[in-house]
Write an enzyme that holds these catalytic residues in place. Structure first.
Site, PDB file in Angstrom:
ATOM      1  N   HIS A 264       0.756  -1.517   0.128  1.00 59.68           N
ATOM      2  CA  HIS A 264       0.154   0.281  -0.213  1.00 59.68           C
ATOM      3  C   HIS A 264       0.748   1.183  -0.371  1.00 59.68           C
ATOM      4  O   HIS A 264       1.171   2.042  -0.567  1.00 59.68           O
ATOM      5  CB  HIS A 264      -0.854  -0.149   1.128  1.00 59.68           C
ATOM      6  CG  HIS A 264      -1.923   0.801   1.279  1.00 59.68           C
ATOM      7  ND1 HIS A 264      -3.142   1.216   0.390  1.00 59.68           N
ATOM      8  CD2 HIS A 264      -1.980   2.490   1.683  1.00 59.68           C
ATOM      9  CE1 HIS A 264      -3.593   2.483   0.545  1.00 59.68           C
ATOM     10  NE2 HIS A 264      -3.119   2.769   2.372  1.00 59.68           N
ATOM     11  N   PHE A 265       1.865   1.276   0.752  1.00 60.93           N
ATOM     12  CA  PHE A 265       2.609   2.360   0.672  1.00 60.93           C
ATOM     13  C   PHE A 265       4.115   2.035   0.095  1.00 60.93           C
ATOM     14  O   PHE A 265       5.684   1.961   0.265  1.00 60.93           O
ATOM     15  CB  PHE A 265       2.568   2.741   2.278  1.00 60.93           C
ATOM     16  CG  PHE A 265       1.995   3.554   3.635  1.00 60.93           C
ATOM     17  CD1 PHE A 265       1.714   4.628   2.210  1.00 60.93           C
ATOM     18  CD2 PHE A 265       1.350   2.266   4.478  1.00 60.93           C
ATOM     19  CE1 PHE A 265       0.175   5.476   3.508  1.00 60.93           C
ATOM     20  CE2 PHE A 265       0.000   3.509   4.597  1.00 60.93           C
ATOM     21  CZ  PHE A 265       0.030   4.369   4.440  1.00 60.93           C
TER      22      PHE A 265
END
Length: 287
Positions: A264-265
């Site tokens: 996600h990051f």
């Protein structure tokens, strides 16, 4: 060199990171949940030689003021209003938008309000399509949107803001967890521990449901205005999986599409790769 500044918008102190020559093209970095401009610390350094880079913290996030839910309406309309006024104060007449997670609904509100100000998009795990909200992850949120009961608020707070959840946000889907800086979730734990801050985040998680009604307008903006777009997406993201990335190709003719083997990051593990894609993409626009 990155500068750490503040602006006052509607009586609120808005913190932002700034680097690069103001004569360079502007790149506005809009962060996700429950992060802050801290997530862009490395990208800012990597791109400051090519862009005038600006990364604000929304109210309730990072080093910006964090009023209570009584004092400030924690909705995406409100966040977009603040960022729009912030860009006006800084005199940003035209800018590229890097959007991740919550940055998507904030940035796309800006883009649809003033399409003439947006020179290009960088979309990194930021959703604008129903396909990108699978029930297996978004079930608790959908239950909250349908029934904002104390029980459902308690469930979403635990699922999204527990210590374990904050760390998982950064480590799920990555190739090498030892490369992920634990300062990320340590900082988030400290900020969420401020009085009333979890209430503010819960209010935004509830309001996230309002974004779905905007999807048709955002997609119409893509089709009508055709902003050049770079999609750099963490393919192993469980929160916003690639099912939300592919549809951008349906509505945008000039889209550079890259799925990356991370979570996600994505900047935490593949910041160098993403910075190189942005430089290459922008070079092609200027050619």
């Amino acid at each position: 060199m990155t500068h750490y500044r503040t602006a006052t918008v509607d009586g609120l102190k808005i913190f932002y990171r700034e680097a690069g020559d103001p004569a360079l093209p502007v790149l506005l970095l809009l962060h996700g949940f429950p992060a802050s401009s801290f997530m862009y610390r490395g990208l800012i350094e990597r791109l400051a030689h090519r862009f005038h880079v600006i990364a604000p913290d929304y109210p309730g996030f990072g080093h910006s003021d964090a009023p209570s839910v009584v004092e400030f309406a924690y909705t995406f309309d409100s966040l977009a209003d603040i960022v729009q006024k912030f860009t006006g104060q800084l005199g940003l007449a035209r800018y590229g938008l890097y959007m991740q997670d919550f940055g998507g609904p904030v940035g796309l509100r800006l883009a649809t309000r003033h399409p003439d100000k947006v020179s290009f998009l960088v979309v990194q795990n930021a959703n604008a399509y129903e396909e990108g909200l699978p029930d297996d992850f978004w079930g608790l949120a959908r239950a909250l949107w349908k029934d904002p009961s104390p029980a459902n608020y308690a469930k979403i707070r635990e699922a999204a803001m527990s210590d374990a959840a904050l760390e998982w946000n950064y480590t799920h889907g990555v190739k090498d967890p030892s490369r992920i800086d634990p300062d990320n979730w340590l900082l988030q734990r400290a900020l969420l521990a401020r009085p009333g801050n979890k209430d503010a985040m819960a209010a935004l998680l509830h309001d996230y449901g309002s974004n779905l009604s905007h999807y048709p307008a955002w997609q119409a903006y893509f089709r009508k205005h055709q902003p050049p777009a770079l999609v750099v997406w963490g393919a192993n993201d469980v929160i916003f999986p690639p099912s939300g990335a592919y549809p951008y190709q349906r509505d945008l003719r000039q889209v550079d599409f890259k799925l990356l083997d991370t979570g996600h990051f994505a900047l935490e593990e593949m910041g160098d790769v993403i910075a190189a894609h942005i430089e290459r993409f922008h070079d092609a626009l200027e050619a």
